[in-house]
Design an enzyme around this catalytic site. Structure first.
Site, PDB file in Angstrom:
ATOM      1  N   ASN A 233      -9.360 -29.549 -43.456  1.00  0.00           N
ATOM      2  CA  ASN A 233      -9.799 -28.434 -42.602  1.00  0.00           C
ATOM      3  C   ASN A 233      -8.568 -27.670 -42.112  1.00  0.00           C
ATOM      4  O   ASN A 233      -7.448 -27.984 -42.496  1.00  0.00           O
ATOM      5  CB  ASN A 233     -10.643 -28.969 -41.436  1.00  0.00           C
ATOM      6  N   ASP A 302     -15.753 -35.735 -41.181  1.00  0.00           N
ATOM      7  CA  ASP A 302     -16.907 -36.605 -40.925  1.00  0.00           C
ATOM      8  C   ASP A 302     -17.304 -37.376 -42.177  1.00  0.00           C
ATOM      9  O   ASP A 302     -17.900 -38.448 -42.090  1.00  0.00           O
ATOM     10  CB  ASP A 302     -18.090 -35.761 -40.438  1.00  0.00           C
ATOM     11  N   LYS A 312      -6.293 -38.159 -62.039  1.00  0.00           N
ATOM     12  CA  LYS A 312      -6.756 -36.784 -61.836  1.00  0.00           C
ATOM     13  C   LYS A 312      -8.071 -36.541 -62.588  1.00  0.00           C
ATOM     14  O   LYS A 312      -8.176 -36.855 -63.779  1.00  0.00           O
ATOM     15  CB  LYS A 312      -5.667 -35.828 -62.348  1.00  0.00           C
ATOM     16  N   PHE A 348     -12.720 -33.621 -28.026  1.00  0.00           N
ATOM     17  CA  PHE A 348     -12.832 -32.176 -28.214  1.00  0.00           C
ATOM     18  C   PHE A 348     -14.131 -31.913 -28.958  1.00  0.00           C
ATOM     19  O   PHE A 348     -14.626 -32.778 -29.678  1.00  0.00           O
ATOM     20  CB  PHE A 348     -11.667 -31.637 -29.063  1.00  0.00           C
ATOM     21  N   LYS A 366     -20.874 -40.077 -27.545  1.00  0.00           N
ATOM     22  CA  LYS A 366     -19.595 -40.750 -27.780  1.00  0.00           C
ATOM     23  C   LYS A 366     -19.038 -41.394 -26.513  1.00  0.00           C
ATOM     24  O   LYS A 366     -17.932 -41.944 -26.526  1.00  0.00           O
ATOM     25  CB  LYS A 366     -18.581 -39.767 -28.379  1.00  0.00           C
TER      26      LYS A 366
HETATM   27  O1  PMT Z   1      -5.001 -28.198 -34.441  1.00  0.00           O
HETATM   28  P1  PMT Z   1      -5.279 -26.768 -34.016  1.00  0.00           P
HETATM   29  O2  PMT Z   1      -5.087 -25.796 -35.156  1.00  0.00           O
HETATM   30  O3  PMT Z   1      -4.497 -26.394 -32.794  1.00  0.00           O
HETATM   31  O4  PMT Z   1      -6.833 -26.656 -33.650  1.00  0.00           O
HETATM   32  C1  PMT Z   1      -7.333 -27.321 -32.534  1.00  0.00           C
HETATM   33  C2  PMT Z   1      -8.740 -27.865 -32.774  1.00  0.00           C
HETATM   34  C3  PMT Z   1      -9.701 -26.713 -32.922  1.00  0.00           C
HETATM   35  C4  PMT Z   1      -8.759 -28.731 -34.023  1.00  0.00           C
HETATM   36  C5  PMT Z   1      -9.097 -28.741 -31.534  1.00  0.00           C
HETATM   37  O5  PMT Z   1      -9.011 -27.938 -30.415  1.00  0.00           O
HETATM   38  C6  PMT Z   1     -10.469 -29.357 -31.674  1.00  0.00           C
HETATM   39  O6  PMT Z   1     -11.466 -28.780 -31.285  1.00  0.00           O
HETATM   40  N1  PMT Z   1     -10.528 -30.616 -32.238  1.00  0.00           N
HETATM   41  C7  PMT Z   1     -11.760 -31.289 -32.571  1.00  0.00           C
HETATM   42  C8  PMT Z   1     -12.350 -30.680 -33.787  1.00  0.00           C
HETATM   43  C9  PMT Z   1     -13.535 -31.458 -34.291  1.00  0.00           C
HETATM   44  O7  PMT Z   1     -13.456 -31.987 -35.379  1.00  0.00           O
HETATM   45  O8  PMT Z   1     -14.551 -31.557 -33.519  1.00  0.00           O
HETATM   46  P2  PMT Z   1     -15.855 -32.442 -33.878  1.00  0.00           P
HETATM   47  O9  PMT Z   1     -16.896 -31.792 -33.130  1.00  0.00           O
HETATM   48  O10 PMT Z   1     -16.046 -32.595 -35.343  1.00  0.00           O
HETATM   49  O11 PMT Z   1     -15.518 -33.896 -33.319  1.00  0.00           O
HETATM   50  C10 PMT Z   1     -15.740 -34.240 -31.960  1.00  0.00           C
HETATM   51  C11 PMT Z   1     -14.728 -35.222 -31.491  1.00  0.00           C
HETATM   52  O12 PMT Z   1     -14.839 -36.459 -32.231  1.00  0.00           O
HETATM   53  C12 PMT Z   1     -13.282 -34.781 -31.645  1.00  0.00           C
HETATM   54  O13 PMT Z   1     -12.591 -35.205 -30.500  1.00  0.00           O
HETATM   55  C13 PMT Z   1     -12.791 -35.522 -32.898  1.00  0.00           C
HETATM   56  O14 PMT Z   1     -11.390 -35.787 -32.834  1.00  0.00           O
HETATM   57  C14 PMT Z   1     -13.612 -36.799 -32.809  1.00  0.00           C
HETATM   58  N2  PMT Z   1     -13.918 -37.421 -34.120  1.00  0.00           N
HETATM   59  C15 PMT Z   1     -14.727 -36.795 -35.015  1.00  0.00           C
HETATM   60  C16 PMT Z   1     -15.051 -37.431 -36.193  1.00  0.00           C
HETATM   61  C17 PMT Z   1     -14.520 -38.718 -36.473  1.00  0.00           C
HETATM   62  N3  PMT Z   1     -14.790 -39.339 -37.612  1.00  0.00           N
HETATM   63  N4  PMT Z   1     -13.717 -39.301 -35.573  1.00  0.00           N
HETATM   64  C18 PMT Z   1     -13.407 -38.697 -34.415  1.00  0.00           C
HETATM   65  O15 PMT Z   1     -12.650 -39.245 -33.593  1.00  0.00           O
END
Ligand code: PMT
Length: 423
Positions: A233, A302, A312, A348, A366
């Site tokens: 991403n 995810d 490859k 986040f 979570k």
């Molecule tokens: O790195 P930058 O370019 O500065 O951008 C910042 C950002 C947009 C990446 C950051 O601010 C942000 O929003 N990060 C979380 C992005 C995200 O993947 O969100 P989510 O809604 O998919 O996940 C929710 C939370 O679960 C996040 O805290 C993520 O780290 C966590 N997660 C998700 C999936 C997973 N398998 N494990 C996790 O820990």
């Protein structure tokens, strides 16, 4: 105790009076401070103010007959461990960036071999001018450190970015640079005189995160399809590293588990690589027992290919290719499940619609103490920008954060974490 020697450069803006406070705090933290002012700075604050609070001579003009040192800019610049400019106007930034040396402060900058840190303050339009931003980029390329201005009400009664950062934060960042060094190798424990100013502040607890170990996930994960291709991403790591830098400057021990990033980690923080979701999971779980705060800023995939190929994948004659994906481990949920007493867990949420609703659902699912909800459809927010727009949600309510630098937002997130700690 050996003292750090700071050259404090003051240029001519309304925030010049705050340089007096910066000098006092540096002195309190065990630094020797020598002051250099531009002529315009003396319109806002008198050299006498600095003189009355400091033993050193305040230099405005090398050629002033009252100046005891005829080559002051050389001696001043060669006998300091840091040149700190507070406030820096657009004009002094332009001079530094272009090698203009037509007064004492700009000559001192050119003759300086110590690290330089600049805390700008100016009207928003001047700050946003392409010329100013170009000069700042040039100075960053030249290795100059910046304490970014914050947004707020300015002297001209407008609201926007350009306000001088809090004096406390400027001094913390300056001490941090002195301690850690530009190579990032120091940790505040090897000060030549024994007890370093930063370590003393940490011990006293006067840095507000001195007792915390903050563990942060940063950047985007890469999930291998085969040895040359991956799913990923747009995360740059800017947001997570901003949290790391701010926590470091506030005295915390900081560990980062970093996926793929396009920016460098701040100096003085421990960095562990965790490129795939699985590797990031393992890195986090190994560090978690000693952490007091966990911040999940990474964009973790995810889903990952269920069976990454060892060789490859060839195109062959197929027009389509189907990849089977399997769920990755959810790091944040697992951290929450393993949470020890007192551990604060922050996530986040990067959303494109119904931001608050989805963020609150994530918070419940979570088990989070705080969720930073960013609407990534807004200009200046989300992936790979230097700024962000977010809402901080806790069980106590919501704080809306308008457009601001990621570093500024990092401090707001840490302020909220401190409130949770106190509660
Ligand atoms: O790195 P930058 O370019 O500065 O951008 C910042 C950002 C947009 C990446 C950051 O601010 C942000 O929003 N990060 C979380 C992005 C995200 O993947 O969100 P989510 O809604 O998919 O996940 C929710 C939370 O679960 C996040 O805290 C993520 O780290 C966590 N997660 C998700 C999936 C997973 N398998 N494990 C996790 O820990």
């Amino acid at each position: 105790m050996n003292k750090y020697r700071v050259g404090l450069g003051v240029s001519g803006g309304i925030a010049a009076y705050k340089a007096v406070e910066v000098m006092r705090l540096l002195q309190k933290s065990g630094c020797d401070v020598n002051v250099a002012m531009t002529r315009h700075a003396t319109e806002f604050v008198q050299p006498l103010t600095f003189k009355a609070l400091n033993e050193g001579h305040v230099i405005v003009d090398d050629y002033d007959p009252a100046n005891p040192d005829p080559i002051a800019h050389i001696n001043f610049s060669q006998n300091i461990d840091l040149l700190l400019i507070v406030p820096a106007t657009a004009n002094i930034i332009a001079k530094f960036a272009n090698g203009v040396a037509d007064d004492f402060l700009s000559s001192t900058y050119l003759a300086c071999t110590a690290p330089v840190m600049i805390a700008p303050a100016m009207n928003t339009t001047m700050w946003e001018q392409p010329a100013t931003q170009r000069n700042i980029e040039q100075l960053k390329t030249d290795g100059v450190h910046f304490v970014e201005p914050v947004s707020g009400e300015l002297a001209c009664k407008t609201v926007g970015t350009g306000k001088l950062e809090d004096v406390d934060n400027i001094v913390r960042q300056a001490l941090s640079l002195l301690e850690i060094g530009t190579d990032g190798k120091g940790n505040g424990e090897n000060h030549p005189g024994g007890e370093s100013p930063l370590l003393l502040l940490r011990k006293e607890g006067s840095l507000d995160l001195a007792r915390e170990h903050v563990l942060i996930t940063v950047g985007g994960t890469r999930e291998a399809i085969d040895p040359v291709r991956f799913i990923s991403n747009h995360s740059s790591g800017k947001m997570g590293f901003a949290v790391a830098e701010a926590a470091r400057d506030r005295g915390a021990e900081v560990t980062v588990v970093a996926g793929a990033t396009t920016v460098e980690a701040p100096a003085g923080v421990k960095v562990i690589k965790g490129i795939s979701a699985r590797e990031m999971f393992d890195g986090v779980m190994a560090e978690l027992p000693s952490a007091t705060v966990f911040v999940g800023a990474a964009a973790v995939a995810d889903y990952a290919p269920a069976n990454a190929a060892n060789a490859k994948i060839k195109k062959e004659d197929k027009d389509t290719l189907t990849l089977e994906l399997k769920k990755t481990p959810d790091i944040l949920s697992e951290v929450s499940k393993r949470r020890k007493d007192g551990q604060i867990v922050v996530g986040f949420a990067a959303e494109t619609n119904d931001v608050i609703t989805y963020a609150k659902i994530k918070m419940g699912k979570k088990g989070l103490d705080l969720v930073v909800a960013n609407d990534i459809t807004q200009s200046g927010a989300g992936f790979n920008t230097d700024t962000n727009i977010a809402t901080l949600i806790t069980k106590n309510g919501q704080v809306e954060l308008p457009l601001m630098s990621k570093r500024e937002m990092a401090d707001k997130i840490l302020d909220e974490i401190l409130k949770l700690r106190k509660a």
